[in-house]
Design a protein around this motif. Sequence first.
Motif: not given
Length: 587
Positions: A332-337
């Motif tokens: 999920h964090a990588f989607a924002e990255i």
Amino acid sequence: MRVGLLTEGGYPYVSGEARLWCDRLVRGLGQHEFDIYALSRSERQEAQGWVELPSQVARVRTAPLWTVDDEALCAAGPRGGRGRRARRRFAECFGELADVVCRGDRDEVADRFSNALYGLAELARDEGGLVGALRSESAVRALESACRAPGALRAAHAARVPDLLAAVGLMERALRPLSLDWYESDGLGAVDLCHATSGGPAALPGLLAKHFAGVPLLVTEYGVQLRAHYLATDDRDLGAPARALLASFHGLLAAEVYRAATVVTPGNTHARRWQERCGADRAKLRTVHPGMEDGRFAEIGEGGYDDFAADPDTLLWVGRVEPAKDLISLLHAFAEIRDEVPAARLRIVGAPAEGPEDRAYLAHCRALAAQLFPDEAAGAHAVGDNPVSFEEIGGPDVPALADAYASAGVVVLSSVVEGFPISLVEAMFCGRATVSTDVGAVVEVIGGTGLVVPPRNPRALAEACTALLRDPERCARLGAAARARALELFTVEQNIAAFRSIYLEIVSHCPVRRDAVDEAGEPVPFAHPAEAYVPGRWAVAVGPAAGVEPGAAECGVGVGVPSWAVPDEAPAPGGVAERDQLKGAAV
């Protein structure tokens, strides 16, 4: 000196925990002689055999914790044919043990627990083992009576027959070392130092060697055994009463191990806090960080980012794919990255999934990656074609871990539970900047050489990773600082040097109670340090001002050393003979 190395489910087995650490320790301290006393956890572990042992390993003795099918082992103990006196001794000692376990307050019952424990040990020595007795109906009834007694734990009051049977069976496994014949004068009674590589059952032979022969005990814990037990009971199909009883028992055993140990060496501050809360004396604690091999990462670390970073926009995660690593938050964090750094890629590099739970979790992570990046076929194995890739160590894209670290701009750790973060230390050896969650020993390991965020917080994780991906110069500075810190604190050399010093310090402050002889029975000159022959108390001042009673028979670093004029009493032969395999025997 002669060292008894005590392990549980570890060295010298091929699949053992802490196998590499123990092997490096033994090889690095070649001036000492090692006897290995190993408790195995499974038939599969024993079938896989041992690692190749160095010449300084003189003897290996093993015993199983995983079975009671051995007729000789089960038949041992004060049962029907052992006599009324032996049965009465067992009933008194186990009844006392059961009562203190059911009360659960370590501060109030510590002395009673140790008296009951050593009473059972002496009974096992005299009568030939306790496996049968500890699994008998009388043991179950004694535990039931203690559960129903006034002052017992509230959860214990609710114990039913299945809970009692489960608790008695698992307590017997932990107490299995009581029934072994390792404590005679040519066994652990003859070593200069016992070194337990974990707490719990592995340290129990060291407790008995100290009780019977006065051998000093060193306990090393890189992962706190009591904490591991608490986590393991959640995975077992146990009722709340059984869990409460086992938690109380293991807590009391841990407290006794810390009390009796001459020195305790936690691997990090996180483990040290656990030990202090479980009763360990702060004066006995010496933090010794695990030693890791840095040679395979030297070329990458010395080359920095310019020579080896194939893609500075690549995030790398390395570890075992399991729920505790919280890859869901990372995805999920990588989607924002990706919204902030469109060129960013995420490589998830893990060891092959072992159990069904880990395989199911890996499948769930792949499915989530495909859902978050539907147009890019996320979850494929090819590196460079998709923003997220799942790879296995040893596969075509990751023939060695060093290759994975070489390609990364930033190494990320997203765990919600972590002990000593090995992947972070490897990244530091490679000179890579890191982003980590604040769990376990993470902050202690990285110091100020990486970014730390709260666990289970994808947004904070994304912001930290984005900040580093946008600033390559900062990554290079952090990576250089991280490598310098790792080389100072976490190498094999510093680990071996620390234990070399601790071994000598312990033995030089402890009395010698026996003469050293060779195979022909002739005295061995200079086998013990000269200080050991100086009569009286010479380590520090003793007496009321030092907190030590004038006649106290204590032996420890920084504690007054008593006279050793009292002769030894050789332990009576007994116990169950386990495999005694000398160096070079076929596995």
